[in-house]
Every structure is written in structure tokens, then in C-alpha cells.
Motif scaffolding. Structure first.
Motif, PDB file in Angstrom:
ATOM      1  N   TYR A 281       0.945  -1.176   0.222  1.00 44.63           N
ATOM      2  CA  TYR A 281      -0.068   0.088  -0.087  1.00 44.63           C
ATOM      3  C   TYR A 281       0.727   1.191   0.014  1.00 44.63           C
ATOM      4  O   TYR A 281       0.335   2.361  -0.300  1.00 44.63           O
ATOM      5  N   GLY A 282       2.129   1.126   0.379  1.00 45.86           N
ATOM      6  CA  GLY A 282       2.997   2.328   0.416  1.00 45.86           C
ATOM      7  C   GLY A 282       3.429   2.769  -0.906  1.00 45.86           C
ATOM      8  O   GLY A 282       3.848   3.699  -1.176  1.00 45.86           O
ATOM      9  N   ARG A 283       3.350   1.811  -1.696  1.00 46.22           N
ATOM     10  CA  ARG A 283       3.543   1.845  -3.260  1.00 46.22           C
ATOM     11  C   ARG A 283       2.539   2.633  -4.049  1.00 46.22           C
ATOM     12  O   ARG A 283       2.748   3.222  -5.023  1.00 46.22           O
ATOM     13  N   MET A 284       1.331   2.696  -3.450  1.00 51.09           N
ATOM     14  CA  MET A 284       0.226   3.407  -4.147  1.00 51.09           C
ATOM     15  C   MET A 284       0.493   4.944  -4.105  1.00 51.09           C
ATOM     16  O   MET A 284       0.728   5.520  -3.089  1.00 51.09           O
ATOM     17  N   LEU A 285       0.442   5.461  -5.524  1.00 54.17           N
ATOM     18  CA  LEU A 285       0.473   6.834  -5.814  1.00 54.17           C
ATOM     19  C   LEU A 285      -0.506   7.758  -5.215  1.00 54.17           C
ATOM     20  O   LEU A 285      -1.951   7.101  -5.420  1.00 54.17           O
ATOM     21  N   PRO A 286      -0.447   8.833  -4.958  1.00 58.50           N
ATOM     22  CA  PRO A 286      -1.704   9.811  -4.685  1.00 58.50           C
ATOM     23  C   PRO A 286      -2.504   9.935  -6.026  1.00 58.50           C
ATOM     24  O   PRO A 286      -1.938   9.899  -7.159  1.00 58.50           O
ATOM     25  N   ARG A 287      -3.816  10.226  -5.951  1.00 57.73           N
ATOM     26  CA  ARG A 287      -4.491  10.436  -7.141  1.00 57.73           C
ATOM     27  C   ARG A 287      -5.554  11.580  -7.001  1.00 57.73           C
ATOM     28  O   ARG A 287      -5.647  11.682  -5.905  1.00 57.73           O
ATOM     29  N   GLU A 288      -6.067  11.882  -7.945  1.00 59.40           N
ATOM     30  CA  GLU A 288      -7.125  12.930  -8.071  1.00 59.40           C
ATOM     31  C   GLU A 288      -8.342  12.251  -7.533  1.00 59.40           C
ATOM     32  O   GLU A 288      -8.633  11.141  -8.183  1.00 59.40           O
ATOM     33  N   ALA A 289      -9.394  12.763  -7.062  1.00 59.61           N
ATOM     34  CA  ALA A 289     -10.827  12.571  -6.567  1.00 59.61           C
ATOM     35  C   ALA A 289     -11.372  13.534  -6.219  1.00 59.61           C
ATOM     36  O   ALA A 289     -11.178  14.819  -6.145  1.00 59.61           O
ATOM     37  N   TRP A 290     -12.952  13.483  -6.386  1.00 60.92           N
ATOM     38  CA  TRP A 290     -13.831  14.558  -6.137  1.00 60.92           C
ATOM     39  C   TRP A 290     -14.078  14.410  -4.455  1.00 60.92           C
ATOM     40  O   TRP A 290     -13.944  13.487  -3.890  1.00 60.92           O
ATOM     41  N   VAL A 291     -13.998  15.637  -3.740  1.00 58.92           N
ATOM     42  CA  VAL A 291     -14.095  15.821  -2.529  1.00 58.92           C
ATOM     43  C   VAL A 291     -15.155  16.617  -1.962  1.00 58.92           C
ATOM     44  O   VAL A 291     -15.337  17.726  -2.706  1.00 58.92           O
ATOM     45  N   VAL A 292     -16.137  16.176  -1.327  1.00 58.25           N
ATOM     46  CA  VAL A 292     -17.169  16.813  -0.717  1.00 58.25           C
ATOM     47  C   VAL A 292     -16.811  17.529   0.492  1.00 58.25           C
ATOM     48  O   VAL A 292     -16.532  17.042   1.522  1.00 58.25           O
ATOM     49  N   LEU A 293     -16.942  18.976   0.412  1.00 59.08           N
ATOM     50  CA  LEU A 293     -16.828  19.897   1.494  1.00 59.08           C
ATOM     51  C   LEU A 293     -18.179  20.384   2.173  1.00 59.08           C
ATOM     52  O   LEU A 293     -19.092  20.759   1.340  1.00 59.08           O
ATOM     53  N   GLU A 294     -18.134  19.990   3.450  1.00 59.03           N
ATOM     54  CA  GLU A 294     -19.469  20.723   4.164  1.00 59.03           C
ATOM     55  C   GLU A 294     -19.128  21.839   4.827  1.00 59.03           C
ATOM     56  O   GLU A 294     -18.206  21.887   5.617  1.00 59.03           O
ATOM     57  N   HIS A 295     -19.856  22.886   4.979  1.00 57.20           N
ATOM     58  CA  HIS A 295     -19.545  23.998   5.599  1.00 57.20           C
ATOM     59  C   HIS A 295     -20.704  24.239   6.797  1.00 57.20           C
ATOM     60  O   HIS A 295     -21.859  24.199   6.630  1.00 57.20           O
ATOM     61  N   GLU A 296     -20.170  24.169   8.193  1.00 58.09           N
ATOM     62  CA  GLU A 296     -20.853  24.541   9.365  1.00 58.09           C
ATOM     63  C   GLU A 296     -22.048  23.795   9.375  1.00 58.09           C
ATOM     64  O   GLU A 296     -23.253  24.329   9.580  1.00 58.09           O
ATOM     65  N   ALA A 297     -21.948  22.444   9.389  1.00 60.61           N
ATOM     66  CA  ALA A 297     -23.001  21.511   9.577  1.00 60.61           C
ATOM     67  C   ALA A 297     -22.729  20.474  10.138  1.00 60.61           C
ATOM     68  O   ALA A 297     -21.801  20.519  11.528  1.00 60.61           O
ATOM     69  N   ASP A 298     -23.193  19.012  10.078  1.00 63.10           N
ATOM     70  CA  ASP A 298     -22.930  18.067  11.198  1.00 63.10           C
ATOM     71  C   ASP A 298     -21.585  17.783  11.246  1.00 63.10           C
ATOM     72  O   ASP A 298     -21.233  17.295  12.568  1.00 63.10           O
ATOM     73  N   ALA A 299     -20.581  17.593  10.406  1.00 63.16           N
ATOM     74  CA  ALA A 299     -19.210  17.323  10.810  1.00 63.16           C
ATOM     75  C   ALA A 299     -18.521  18.397  11.742  1.00 63.16           C
ATOM     76  O   ALA A 299     -17.895  17.842  12.452  1.00 63.16           O
ATOM     77  N   TRP A 300     -18.711  19.640  11.473  1.00 62.66           N
ATOM     78  CA  TRP A 300     -18.398  20.549  12.437  1.00 62.66           C
ATOM     79  C   TRP A 300     -18.838  20.757  13.757  1.00 62.66           C
ATOM     80  O   TRP A 300     -18.102  20.560  14.765  1.00 62.66           O
TER      81      TRP A 300
ATOM     82  N   ALA B 249      -3.693   6.732  -0.115  1.00 65.61           N
ATOM     83  CA  ALA B 249      -3.936   5.691   1.195  1.00 65.61           C
ATOM     84  C   ALA B 249      -2.888   5.781   2.134  1.00 65.61           C
ATOM     85  O   ALA B 249      -1.596   5.949   2.107  1.00 65.61           O
ATOM     86  N   SER B 250      -3.076   5.179   3.323  1.00 66.18           N
ATOM     87  CA  SER B 250      -2.435   5.274   4.379  1.00 66.18           C
ATOM     88  C   SER B 250      -2.690   4.196   5.132  1.00 66.18           C
ATOM     89  O   SER B 250      -3.520   3.787   5.633  1.00 66.18           O
ATOM     90  N   PHE B 251      -1.339   3.370   5.488  1.00 70.03           N
ATOM     91  CA  PHE B 251      -1.412   2.175   6.158  1.00 70.03           C
ATOM     92  C   PHE B 251      -0.620   2.039   7.475  1.00 70.03           C
ATOM     93  O   PHE B 251       0.223   2.931   7.658  1.00 70.03           O
ATOM     94  N   SER B 252      -1.356   1.774   8.306  1.00 69.00           N
ATOM     95  CA  SER B 252      -0.578   1.473   9.924  1.00 69.00           C
ATOM     96  C   SER B 252      -0.890   0.272  10.465  1.00 69.00           C
ATOM     97  O   SER B 252      -2.045  -0.303  10.526  1.00 69.00           O
ATOM     98  N   ARG B 253       0.194  -0.356  11.072  1.00 68.32           N
ATOM     99  CA  ARG B 253       0.091  -1.405  11.800  1.00 68.32           C
ATOM    100  C   ARG B 253      -0.039  -1.195  13.425  1.00 68.32           C
ATOM    101  O   ARG B 253       0.058  -2.117  14.051  1.00 68.32           O
ATOM    102  N   GLY B 254      -0.223   0.172  13.785  1.00 66.24           N
ATOM    103  CA  GLY B 254      -0.694   0.491  15.202  1.00 66.24           C
ATOM    104  C   GLY B 254      -1.960  -0.017  15.764  1.00 66.24           C
ATOM    105  O   GLY B 254      -2.422   0.473  16.606  1.00 66.24           O
ATOM    106  N   PHE B 255      -2.807  -0.849  15.213  1.00 63.43           N
ATOM    107  CA  PHE B 255      -4.200  -1.200  15.400  1.00 63.43           C
ATOM    108  C   PHE B 255      -4.119  -2.468  14.990  1.00 63.43           C
ATOM    109  O   PHE B 255      -3.254  -3.330  14.324  1.00 63.43           O
TER     110      PHE B 255
END
Length: 275
Positions: free
Chosen positions: A106-125, A201-207
Motif C-alpha cells: 500500500y505504500g507504493r500506491m501513488l496519490p490520485r485525484e478524486a472529487w472531495v465533498v466539503l461541508e460548511h458549518e453543519a454536522d461534521a463541524w 492511501a495510509s497504512f498503519s500497523r499500530g492497530f
């Protein structure tokens, strides 16, 4: 011959300018994909600091936030950006995370473009407001008792209050490769913006089991340039900020140039309608 080359160079410049202006016109034409009213929390002035009276442009920096946000790397690690969301962003996550070489895979996987949803002043905040203090309590608990722990608790509580007042309320809440499907899922165009972003992608063995989840590395649009006809209020804010920084520097006897690139956490002084 020299005149012909000069004429050709001038033509190239004119064509480039025409292409740029056509792109701007196309970007501003038609119905906006979304229209959000953001404030100084999400769009602080990008200050040039000392000597900025010579700077004619007014630029706003787009600030977005989220759990696990790193001020140094600008990455956002989020609980919702799990394995299924990585696959929605176009990654093949079929390789078992329990495998010994999973980190390498998974460390070999390159960053890639995607659509990101940004929410303003609602549930996530709102969730951040409720859940962040619990995370702060855990941090303090690991310090144990004593004066150090109490001082750290007071410091973290103050930081949380400051972020609640002046921190960005624009949070990423989803990713995908199909903007139309995302818009159907988040139809409110005054609350949700769907923008291009870079994920990885971010991989961690700390879990237990090892965790595979996604990071939002950046948004290609990081700043907004304010047209001259709309900047009177911002010119005044920038002037007062510059005067305040110079005054504070002189009171402290500082001789270096105050840049003011980290705005104070306070109630916003302006709002910006972004289309």
C-alpha cells in the motif's frame, strides 16, 4: 527575420492571454455548481506582512479542517475515509492488510485525484465540537496527575475554545470519482461544495487489525484572488491588520518584519459568497 520572430513571439503571448481569459469567462459562465457563504474563518487574508502596502493583489487562503488535520503536512486523516471510501476513490484495496508486506504494497500506491465533498458549518463541524474535548481528555489522562497535566489541560481547553470561535468550519465529508453521484447524495448546494482534491492511501500497523484508510493531501485550489471592484472592505481590514502588527512589533522592540501569516482566532469580520 528578426522582425518575424518578434511577431511570432507576440502572437504566442496574445494567444496565451486569450486562452486564459476564455478559461476565466467559461469558469464564470452558467449556473454555479455550488454557492457557499464563507467567512474569515475559511478565507483568511493571505498577508504579505511588512511592506505589503506595495502589494496590489488581495488574496484569500482557503482553509479547510477536519479530525486529524496536520498544520505541517496539510493532510487530513478522517474516520469516515475507510477502506470502502478508498475503493470509491479508485484504489484497489483487495490485498489483505494482515499480509507481512501489506505496508510495502500500500505504500507504493501513488496519490490520485478524486472529487472531495466539503461541508460548511453543519454536522461534521458540530461533531468536532462535541468529540474534540473527549480526545483532549484522553491526551491529558496519558500525562497522569500533577501540575504538568493540569497546565496541559488548560492549554488544550483554551485552544479548543479558540478553534471553536475562529477555526475553519469547512470539513471534508466524502470522496468519490463521480461528481454527479456525490451531488445526488449531497444536494444542498449552499452547504456542500464538490471540488477536485488529491487523496492517498495510509497504512498503519499500530492497530488490531492493521488499519488502511485514506488521507486528503490537498485541494488544487488553495487561494482566491479578489476582484478590485469587491475588495474595499478587505483593503480596510488588511490596512488595520498591518497597523496592528507594526504597533505590536514596536511595543516588543522587534526589528524583524512581522509577516502576520497566522491570523488570530476571533469572530469573523467579513463574509464571502463563493460560487
Amino acid at each position: 527575420m528578426r522582425g518575424a520572430w518578434l511577431a511570432l513571439a507576440a502572437l504566442v503571448v496574445l494567444l496565451a492571454d486569450a486562452s486564459l481569459l476564455a478559461g476565466v469567462a467559461r469558469n464564470r459562465s452558467g449556473e454555479p455548481e455550488s454557492e457557499l457563504e464563507l467567512t474569515e474563518r475559511e478565507l483568511p487574508l493571505l498577508s504579505a506582512g511588512w511592506g505589503e502596502e506595495e502589494v496590489t493583489a488581495v488574496v484569500l487562503r482557503l482553509d479547510w479542517d477536519g479530525p486529524g488535520w496536520s498544520r505541517t503536512s496539510r493532510h487530513v486523516l478522517t474516520d469516515w475515509f475507510d477502506r470502502s471510501k478508498l475503493e470509491a476513490a479508485g484504489y484497489d484495496c483487495s490485498y489483505p492488510v494482515e499480509a507481512e508486506d501489506a505496508a510495502t504494497h500500500y505504500g507504493r500506491m501513488l496519490p490520485r485525484e478524486a472529487w472531495v465533498v466539503l461541508e460548511h458549518e453543519a454536522d461534521a463541524w458540530r461533531r468536532w465540537l462535541e468529540e474534540e474535548p473527549l480526545g483532549l481528555e484522553e491526551q491529558v489522562g496519558r500525562l497522569g496527575g500533577g501540575e504538568e497535566a493540569r497546565a496541559r489541560a488548560a492549554e488544550l481547553e483554551k485552544e479548543h475554545e479558540r478553534m471553536g470561535v475562529g477555526g475553519s468550519r469547512l470539513f471534508p465529508v466524502d470522496v468519490g470519482t463521480d461528481a454527479r453521484l456525490l451531488r445526488a447524495r449531497y444536494p444542498d448546494r449552499t452547504r456542500y461544495a464538490i471540488v477536485r482534491g488529491v487523496v492517498k492511501a495510509s497504512f498503519s500497523r499500530g492497530f488490531e487489525p492493521p488499519r488502511l484508510r485514506g488521507e486528503i493531501s490537498r485541494l488544487p485550489v488553495e487561494t482566491l484572488h479578489v476582484p478590485r471592484a469587491m475588495r474595499r472592505l478587505l483593503d480596510d481590514v488588511r490596512r488595520r491588520d498591518r497597523e496592528d502588527r507594526v504597533r505590536r512589533a514596536r511595543e516588543k522592540g522587534e526589528t524583524s518584519r512581522p509577516t502576520g501569516r497566522h491570523p488570530e482566532m476571533r469572530e469573523p469580520r467579513y463574509a464571502v459568497r463563493v460560487r
